[in-house]
Design a protein around this motif. Structure first.
Motif, PDB file in Angstrom:
ATOM      1  N   ARG A  76     -11.243  60.636  72.710  1.00 44.61           N
ATOM      2  CA  ARG A  76     -12.398  61.548  72.672  1.00 44.61           C
ATOM      3  C   ARG A  76     -12.098  62.598  71.606  1.00 44.61           C
ATOM      4  O   ARG A  76     -10.971  62.689  71.119  1.00 44.61           O
ATOM      5  N   SER A  79      -9.282  68.131  72.185  1.00 48.51           N
ATOM      6  CA  SER A  79      -9.467  69.470  72.729  1.00 48.51           C
ATOM      7  C   SER A  79      -9.019  70.503  71.702  1.00 48.51           C
ATOM      8  O   SER A  79      -8.009  70.321  71.022  1.00 48.51           O
ATOM      9  N   LEU A  81      -7.899  73.321  72.465  1.00 51.40           N
ATOM     10  CA  LEU A  81      -6.820  74.096  73.095  1.00 51.40           C
ATOM     11  C   LEU A  81      -5.581  73.229  73.265  1.00 51.40           C
ATOM     12  O   LEU A  81      -4.523  73.480  72.702  1.00 51.40           O
ATOM     13  N   LEU A  82      -5.771  72.200  74.103  1.00 54.87           N
ATOM     14  CA  LEU A  82      -4.660  71.357  74.551  1.00 54.87           C
ATOM     15  C   LEU A  82      -4.037  70.566  73.409  1.00 54.87           C
ATOM     16  O   LEU A  82      -2.814  70.428  73.337  1.00 54.87           O
ATOM     17  N   VAL A 165     -10.029  61.453  81.819  1.00 53.15           N
ATOM     18  CA  VAL A 165      -9.252  62.149  80.804  1.00 53.15           C
ATOM     19  C   VAL A 165      -7.766  62.132  81.166  1.00 53.15           C
ATOM     20  O   VAL A 165      -6.915  61.853  80.310  1.00 53.15           O
ATOM     21  N   PHE A 166      -7.449  62.397  82.421  1.00 57.94           N
ATOM     22  CA  PHE A 166      -6.035  62.425  82.800  1.00 57.94           C
ATOM     23  C   PHE A 166      -5.421  61.030  82.774  1.00 57.94           C
ATOM     24  O   PHE A 166      -4.236  60.888  82.479  1.00 57.94           O
ATOM     25  N   PHE A 169      -4.266  59.961  79.027  1.00 58.66           N
ATOM     26  CA  PHE A 169      -2.995  60.405  78.430  1.00 58.66           C
ATOM     27  C   PHE A 169      -1.906  59.337  78.576  1.00 58.66           C
ATOM     28  O   PHE A 169      -0.862  59.412  77.931  1.00 58.66           O
ATOM     29  N   SER A 228     -13.383  71.845  77.877  1.00 56.91           N
ATOM     30  CA  SER A 228     -12.027  72.033  78.419  1.00 56.91           C
ATOM     31  C   SER A 228     -12.065  72.543  79.855  1.00 56.91           C
ATOM     32  O   SER A 228     -11.294  72.100  80.701  1.00 56.91           O
ATOM     33  N   THR A 231     -13.045  69.728  82.076  1.00 57.07           N
ATOM     34  CA  THR A 231     -12.003  68.698  82.153  1.00 57.07           C
ATOM     35  C   THR A 231     -10.867  69.132  83.075  1.00 57.07           C
ATOM     36  O   THR A 231     -10.401  68.369  83.924  1.00 57.07           O
ATOM     37  N   ALA A 232     -10.403  70.348  82.841  1.00 53.75           N
ATOM     38  CA  ALA A 232      -9.133  70.774  83.430  1.00 53.75           C
ATOM     39  C   ALA A 232      -9.316  71.699  84.628  1.00 53.75           C
ATOM     40  O   ALA A 232      -8.338  72.057  85.269  1.00 53.75           O
ATOM     41  N   PHE A 282       3.292  65.364  80.448  1.00 53.64           N
ATOM     42  CA  PHE A 282       2.557  65.434  79.177  1.00 53.64           C
ATOM     43  C   PHE A 282       3.506  64.978  78.083  1.00 53.64           C
ATOM     44  O   PHE A 282       4.728  65.072  78.240  1.00 53.64           O
TER      45      PHE A 282
HETATM   46  C1  OVM Z   1      -8.744  70.171  77.629  1.00 48.05           C
HETATM   47  C2  OVM Z   1      -7.778  69.746  78.686  1.00 48.05           C
HETATM   48  C3  OVM Z   1      -7.866  68.489  79.196  1.00 48.05           C
HETATM   49  C4  OVM Z   1      -6.983  68.054  80.158  1.00 48.05           C
HETATM   50  C5  OVM Z   1      -6.006  68.875  80.619  1.00 48.05           C
HETATM   51  C6  OVM Z   1      -5.909  70.130  80.119  1.00 48.05           C
HETATM   52  C7  OVM Z   1      -4.161  70.572  81.702  1.00 48.05           C
HETATM   53  C8  OVM Z   1      -6.802  70.571  79.150  1.00 48.05           C
HETATM   54  O1  OVM Z   1      -9.757  69.475  77.425  1.00 48.05           O
HETATM   55  O2  OVM Z   1      -8.560  71.176  77.012  1.00 48.05           O
HETATM   56  O3  OVM Z   1      -4.933  70.944  80.579  1.00 48.05           O
END
Ligand code: OVM
Length: 393
Positions: A76, A79, A81-82, A165-166, A169, A228, A231-232, A282
């Motif tokens: 996808r 993110s 951030l991540l 999403v999880f 990974f 985000s 998702t999280a 991760f």
């Molecule tokens: C995000 C994101 C997605 C999955 C886990 C996460 C644990 C962040 O989309 O930023 O943090």
């Protein structure tokens, strides 16, 4: 020599009981090679923590899953951030820190506390229920989308989306394939909910979009940052609450201790996060040749960090496998560490505290009444079902 192990950390047998394999990886050395996936791994507390803190040597921008974004197209849109490094990461993180600040979270406390009380009262009236569906999922699915400012329809889509999403990974195995089988409507829904017009004018979603007006981020970036949250923000808390209830139900002495002093609720939730580590793993990718415990690992290597194994490393924790809400558990890596440490931890901890405090004050007995069923996911550790009876008192 880096020890080579044929452990598969993404299969049913491993998820059913990861602890012997965690110990084998920790004991084999500071860094190991997992032959089945051609990746390296760290499982000892000190090495996991050091890797989390050294974002310059261990990048997130090539993805924090097994797939290397330098070689494969991401599943996808990454993110902001991540799956980023500084400086981009710091710009988006600064905004999210503000949106999810302690002050902002404090403003939600009363409403979240009322919802926790209501939920536990309702479950006590029912007597028997499924602690996954009716408690661990029900609570975040109410309070979190409200806080984001989402409409009421289809909120349960947040669960399959998180599950996708999880799972993504990890490797493209049967768990991933099953999770994405009916992805289209869920992906479309999540994208639609991330838009400014879909969100209320108050709430975390609006606060993110307001940064567009200030010129801090672009509209498209705001949508990915709202994503985000979606998702999280739910699946993680669901599995954290599930972990806490599962711990309290299995360790009656701990539940008595919590009942005697409900102010331990926050510590109890934290200990459940350490012990069960809802986010188990991760990846990072090396940006240069690095040495880990004297062993050289070349640039461009995927390294799997076992947060769950670090949180039970006997090198770091006394009685590592015991649930003890009075231990000093600060420093566990269940929320990560360093620049990518969980941005929603303040909110998650408040949710955990309020639910456990309501349990402590209202419930005299917690009892597992049927076979707990595990939920299989490439990243998350949790349950699919936990039949339970609660007695008031
Ligand atoms: C995000 C994101 C997605 C999955 C886990 C996460 C644990 C962040 O989309 O930023 O943090």
């Amino acid at each position: 020599m880096i020890p080579a192990l044929d452990i598969d950390p993404f299969c049913k047998a491993f998820f059913d009981d990861p602890y012997p394999a965690h110990a084998a990886m920790r004991d084999a050395g500071p860094v190991v090679y997992l032959t089945q996936y051609d990746v390296h791994a760290v499982a000892r507390y000190n090495d996991v923590r050091a890797m989390l803190l050294d974002w310059g040597s261990y990048t997130s921008a090539r993805g924090v899953g097994i797939s290397d974004f330098a070689k494969e197209k991401p599943w996808r849109l990454p993110s902001l951030l991540l799956e980023t490094d500084p400086p981009l990461h710091d710009r988006t993180r600064k905004l999210m820190d503000k949106v999810l600040s302690p002050a902002a979270v404090r403003g939600l406390r009363e409403a979240f506390a009322d919802a926790a009380e209501l939920l536990i009262d309702d479950l006590l009236a029912r007597g028997t229920f499924d602690a996954v569906r009716d408690l661990a999922e029900a609570y975040p699915l109410t309070v979190f989308p409200d806080a984001v400012g989402m409409p009421a329809e289809n909120r349960r889509f947040l669960l399959p989306y998180g599950n996708m999403v999880f799972n993504s990974f990890g490797p493209r195995n049967s768990f991933f394939e099953a999770a994405v089988a009916d992805a289209e409507p869920v992906l479309a829904w999540v994208q639609a909910q991330s838009k400014r017009d879909a969100l209320s004018t108050t709430g975390f979603g609006a606060a993110i979009h307001a940064a567009v007006d200030d010129g801090d981020i672009a509209e498209a970036e705001a949508e990915v940052l709202v994503r985000s949250l979606l998702t999280a923000g739910v699946d993680t808390t669901v599995n954290g609450l599930c972990a806490a209830v599962y711990c309290l139900a299995r360790f009656p002495a701990a539940f008595e201790q919590l009942r005697a002093d409900p102010s331990l609720a926050r510590a109890a939730f934290e200990e459940a996060i350490r012990l069960e580590s809802p986010v188990q793993t991760f990846f990072r990718t090396t940006t240069r040749d690095v040495t880990i415990g004297g062993e050289m690992v070349p640039e461009g290597t995927k390294i799997l960090m076992f947060l769950g194994a670090a949180n039970r490393d006997p090198r770091r924790w006394d009685q590592a496998d015991t649930f003890d809400m009075t231990r000093r558990n600060a420093g566990h890596v269940g929320f990560g560490a360093g620049i990518h440490a969980c941005v929603g931890a303040v909110l998650a901890r408040m949710e955990g505290e309020l639910v456990l405090a309501a349990l402590a004050r209202k419930v005299s007995r917690l009892e597992i009444t049927g076979e707990p069923k595990r939920r299989y996911n490439n990243t998350l550790r949790g349950m699919a079902s936990l039949p339970m009876r609660m007695v008031a008192g």
